[in-house]
Design a protein around this motif. Structure first.
Motif, PDB file in Angstrom:
ATOM      1  N   MET A   1      -6.357   3.513  -0.731  1.00 48.43           N
ATOM      2  CA  MET A   1      -5.804   2.568   0.229  1.00 48.43           C
ATOM      3  C   MET A   1      -4.541   3.109   0.899  1.00 48.43           C
ATOM      4  O   MET A   1      -4.247   2.771   2.044  1.00 48.43           O
ATOM      5  N   PHE A   2      -3.805   3.942   0.191  1.00 47.79           N
ATOM      6  CA  PHE A   2      -2.648   4.612   0.799  1.00 47.79           C
ATOM      7  C   PHE A   2      -3.115   5.448   1.986  1.00 47.79           C
ATOM      8  O   PHE A   2      -2.513   5.421   3.069  1.00 47.79           O
ATOM      9  N   GLU A   3      -4.206   6.177   1.814  1.00 49.15           N
ATOM     10  CA  GLU A   3      -4.733   7.020   2.883  1.00 49.15           C
ATOM     11  C   GLU A   3      -5.292   6.194   4.035  1.00 49.15           C
ATOM     12  O   GLU A   3      -5.198   6.583   5.204  1.00 49.15           O
ATOM     13  N   ILE A   4      -5.883   5.043   3.722  1.00 47.65           N
ATOM     14  CA  ILE A   4      -6.519   4.215   4.748  1.00 47.65           C
ATOM     15  C   ILE A   4      -5.504   3.365   5.503  1.00 47.65           C
ATOM     16  O   ILE A   4      -5.538   3.293   6.740  1.00 47.65           O
ATOM     17  N   ALA A   5      -4.600   2.704   4.785  1.00 50.33           N
ATOM     18  CA  ALA A   5      -3.757   1.674   5.382  1.00 50.33           C
ATOM     19  C   ALA A   5      -2.433   2.177   5.940  1.00 50.33           C
ATOM     20  O   ALA A   5      -1.893   1.587   6.884  1.00 50.33           O
TER      21      ALA A   5
ATOM     22  N   GLN B   1       2.885   8.566   5.876  1.00 52.55           N
ATOM     23  CA  GLN B   1       2.462   9.256   4.660  1.00 52.55           C
ATOM     24  C   GLN B   1       3.263  10.543   4.480  1.00 52.55           C
ATOM     25  O   GLN B   1       3.752  10.839   3.384  1.00 52.55           O
ATOM     26  N   GLU B   2       3.394  11.315   5.566  1.00 52.24           N
ATOM     27  CA  GLU B   2       4.146  12.572   5.498  1.00 52.24           C
ATOM     28  C   GLU B   2       5.619  12.314   5.229  1.00 52.24           C
ATOM     29  O   GLU B   2       6.266  13.037   4.456  1.00 52.24           O
ATOM     30  N   SER B   3       6.167  11.271   5.869  1.00 49.35           N
ATOM     31  CA  SER B   3       7.578  10.945   5.672  1.00 49.35           C
ATOM     32  C   SER B   3       7.855  10.533   4.232  1.00 49.35           C
ATOM     33  O   SER B   3       8.872  10.921   3.641  1.00 49.35           O
ATOM     34  N   ILE B   4       6.944   9.782   3.641  1.00 49.50           N
ATOM     35  CA  ILE B   4       7.118   9.342   2.252  1.00 49.50           C
ATOM     36  C   ILE B   4       7.071  10.546   1.318  1.00 49.50           C
ATOM     37  O   ILE B   4       7.886  10.648   0.381  1.00 49.50           O
ATOM     38  N   LYS B   5       6.142  11.467   1.576  1.00 52.24           N
ATOM     39  CA  LYS B   5       6.037  12.658   0.728  1.00 52.24           C
ATOM     40  C   LYS B   5       7.282  13.531   0.829  1.00 52.24           C
ATOM     41  O   LYS B   5       7.703  14.173  -0.131  1.00 52.24           O
ATOM     42  N   GLU B   6       7.892  13.543   2.022  1.00 50.67           N
ATOM     43  CA  GLU B   6       9.066  14.390   2.252  1.00 50.67           C
ATOM     44  C   GLU B   6      10.372  13.719   1.850  1.00 50.67           C
ATOM     45  O   GLU B   6      11.223  14.322   1.188  1.00 50.67           O
ATOM     46  N   LYS B   7      10.537  12.454   2.237  1.00 49.35           N
ATOM     47  CA  LYS B   7      11.833  11.781   2.063  1.00 49.35           C
ATOM     48  C   LYS B   7      11.790  10.587   1.110  1.00 49.35           C
ATOM     49  O   LYS B   7      12.833  10.072   0.712  1.00 49.35           O
ATOM     50  N   GLY B   8      10.588  10.134   0.770  1.00 50.56           N
ATOM     51  CA  GLY B   8      10.489   8.921  -0.031  1.00 50.56           C
ATOM     52  C   GLY B   8      10.554   7.677   0.844  1.00 50.56           C
ATOM     53  O   GLY B   8      10.689   7.756   2.068  1.00 50.56           O
ATOM     54  N   ILE B   9      10.466   6.519   0.236  1.00 50.04           N
ATOM     55  CA  ILE B   9      10.514   5.238   0.945  1.00 50.04           C
ATOM     56  C   ILE B   9      11.975   4.799   1.071  1.00 50.04           C
ATOM     57  O   ILE B   9      12.723   4.863   0.101  1.00 50.04           O
TER      58      ILE B   9
ATOM     59  N   TYR C   1       0.809  -1.220   0.000  1.00 49.37           N
ATOM     60  CA  TYR C   1       0.000   0.000   0.000  1.00 49.37           C
ATOM     61  C   TYR C   1       0.845   1.274   0.000  1.00 49.37           C
ATOM     62  O   TYR C   1       0.460   2.267  -0.629  1.00 49.37           O
ATOM     63  N   ALA C   2       1.954   1.290   0.697  1.00 52.50           N
ATOM     64  CA  ALA C   2       2.778   2.500   0.733  1.00 52.50           C
ATOM     65  C   ALA C   2       3.415   2.792  -0.616  1.00 52.50           C
ATOM     66  O   ALA C   2       3.647   3.943  -0.980  1.00 52.50           O
ATOM     67  N   GLU C   3       3.704   1.736  -1.381  1.00 49.14           N
ATOM     68  CA  GLU C   3       4.345   1.895  -2.695  1.00 49.14           C
ATOM     69  C   GLU C   3       3.340   2.008  -3.831  1.00 49.14           C
ATOM     70  O   GLU C   3       3.716   2.312  -4.970  1.00 49.14           O
ATOM     71  N   LYS C   4       2.069   1.695  -3.530  1.00 45.47           N
ATOM     72  CA  LYS C   4       1.019   1.711  -4.542  1.00 45.47           C
ATOM     73  C   LYS C   4       1.372   0.784  -5.703  1.00 45.47           C
ATOM     74  O   LYS C   4       1.298   1.138  -6.879  1.00 45.47           O
ATOM     75  N   LYS C   5       1.732  -0.453  -5.335  1.00 46.38           N
ATOM     76  CA  LYS C   5       2.147  -1.446  -6.321  1.00 46.38           C
ATOM     77  C   LYS C   5       1.678  -2.831  -5.901  1.00 46.38           C
ATOM     78  O   LYS C   5       1.513  -3.115  -4.710  1.00 46.38           O
ATOM     79  N   PHE C   6       1.482  -3.692  -6.889  1.00 45.34           N
ATOM     80  CA  PHE C   6       1.366  -5.123  -6.647  1.00 45.34           C
ATOM     81  C   PHE C   6       2.714  -5.758  -6.949  1.00 45.34           C
ATOM     82  O   PHE C   6       3.419  -5.353  -7.890  1.00 45.34           O
ATOM     83  N   TYR C   7       3.077  -6.760  -6.166  1.00 41.00           N
ATOM     84  CA  TYR C   7       4.312  -7.516  -6.371  1.00 41.00           C
ATOM     85  C   TYR C   7       3.976  -9.002  -6.468  1.00 41.00           C
ATOM     86  O   TYR C   7       2.975  -9.472  -5.915  1.00 41.00           O
ATOM     87  N   THR C   8       4.862  -9.746  -7.135  1.00 43.34           N
ATOM     88  CA  THR C   8       4.737 -11.199  -7.150  1.00 43.34           C
ATOM     89  C   THR C   8       6.115 -11.822  -7.012  1.00 43.34           C
ATOM     90  O   THR C   8       7.105 -11.285  -7.512  1.00 43.34           O
ATOM     91  N   VAL C   9       6.163 -12.938  -6.303  1.00 42.74           N
ATOM     92  CA  VAL C   9       7.395 -13.724  -6.187  1.00 42.74           C
ATOM     93  C   VAL C   9       7.034 -15.173  -6.474  1.00 42.74           C
ATOM     94  O   VAL C   9       6.012 -15.681  -6.004  1.00 42.74           O
ATOM     95  N   ASP C  10       7.847 -15.818  -7.281  1.00 44.77           N
ATOM     96  CA  ASP C  10       7.622 -17.216  -7.679  1.00 44.77           C
ATOM     97  C   ASP C  10       8.989 -17.877  -7.670  1.00 44.77           C
ATOM     98  O   ASP C  10       9.763 -17.739  -8.615  1.00 44.77           O
TER      99      ASP C  10
END
Length: 341
Positions: free
Chosen positions: A190-194, A200-208, A89-98
């Motif tokens: 979902m970013f706002e909810i989860a 959220q503020e840290s990501i907007k300021e510094k990134g992940i 949710y923080a990255e706004k992405k789906f990931y898969t590992v196989d």
């Protein structure tokens, strides 16, 4: 009689080595600041037979050092292959590992297990017994970092590190009940909810902080050393949690050896002495720098984390020593000091 006892001992060792089925629950976890949610996934054995599905238990609510919700998924065969698709949710992405899993290492860790205090006997004495893991956990950190753990209570060991890749999953295939939102609308909502507001503020300021969880995985040789002001007290128990997600316990017979361990930087420790006990939480950036600097300047020398209680054990002063060099720590937190009585 001697031959019979030797034969029984040999048979017990063989059975322990040959055992390949261990019961375990399956969980998915993530750093609490960067929650994920399972879309679909499963474990298979080396015969490509289905073991169990990944638990669809909603957004993760634990943290990197703890297991996620079990949600009824379990197995007893050594897993050979992992398939998992999830939303970060923080990255706004789906990931898969196989990917295939290191079966031999999983079996080895199950078999090796750990030492643990058993239930008191008729004389109320707790003897040390052999225990093993009962939970198989997949940790998902930012950047598609996947780390597999085995755990049980205060024992947790890393099995392997895998890399997930970004994948497209239609939000209406993810939801049980389709929504009118666009794909980006789903991610934004979902970013706002989860995701916690502070993150959220840290990501907007510094990134992940991509790459941080791989830094946590670096191992160092060190031990905790107690320096009481009267010179008489000693450690009687240690419980360690490490930033890489592993945990361990040390009983008096372990502490008497005064040996160095190879482990990631400590996150949190519970230390017991003869009359008191304390809990200390460390700062990740300070520990990475201090340990990392010593590893660069003195790569062959182990480290001592020195614990010095103040008068009447009101507080703890902590430093890290390498050879004749010693650096006082500044950013740790003594959660409290309590009497054992």
């Amino acid at each position: 009689m001697i031959f019979w006892m030797q034969a029984c001992d040999k048979q017990n060792r063989m059975e322990k080595q040959e055992k390949t089925d261990y019961g375990y629950n399956v969980t998915v976890t993530a750093p609490k600041e960067y929650p994920v949610e399972v879309h679909e996934g499963w474990l298979m054995d080396d015969k490509k037979q289905f073991i169990c599905a990944m638990p669809k238990a909603g957004s993760t609510t634990g943290s990197w050092g703890y297991d996620g919700a079990e949600a009824g998924q379990a197995g007893n065969k050594i897993p050979y292959h992992l398939n998992l698709t999830y939303v970060a949710y923080a990255e706004k992405k789906f990931y898969t590992v196989d990917a295939d899993l290191p079966m031999e290492k999983i079996l080895e860790e199950f078999s090796k297990g750990f030492s643990i205090e058993g239930d008191p006997d008729e004389n109320k004495i707790q003897h040390i017994e052999h225990g093993t893991y009962n939970t198989f956990t997949i940790g998902a950190a930012p950047g598609g970092v996947i780390v597999v753990f085995l755990s049980a209570g205060h024992h947790r060991v890393e099995i392997c590190r895998l890399q997930a890749k970004e994948v497209f999953v239609d939000r209406n295939n993810f939801y049980d009940n389709p929504h009118a939102r666009t794909q980006q609308g789903f991610f934004d909502t979902m970013f706002e909810i989860a995701v916690p507001k502070t993150i959220q503020e840290s990501i907007k300021e510094k990134g992940i902080p991509y790459g941080l969880w791989d830094k946590y995985r670096e191992k160092f040789r060190y031990r905790f050393v107690f320096k009481p002001y009267d010179g008489k007290d000693k450690f009687t128990f240690e419980s360690h949690r490490y930033f890489n997600g592993e945990t361990n316990l040390f009983y008096p017979q372990d502490l008497d050896k005064n040996e160095y361990i190879t482990a990631a930087i400590p996150y949190n420790v519970n230390l017991s002495f003869t009359q008191y006990n304390t809990e200390i939480t460390f700062d990740d950036q300070e520990m990475l720098k201090v340990f990392g600097d010593f590893k660069k300047s003195d790569p062959e020398k182990p480290l001592d984390i020195i614990i010095k209680p103040t008068f009447e054990y009101n507080d703890m002063k902590i430093s890290v020593k390498c050879g004749d060099k010693e650096i006082p720590l500044q950013k740790y937190k003594v959660e409290g000091v309590w009497s054992n009585n």
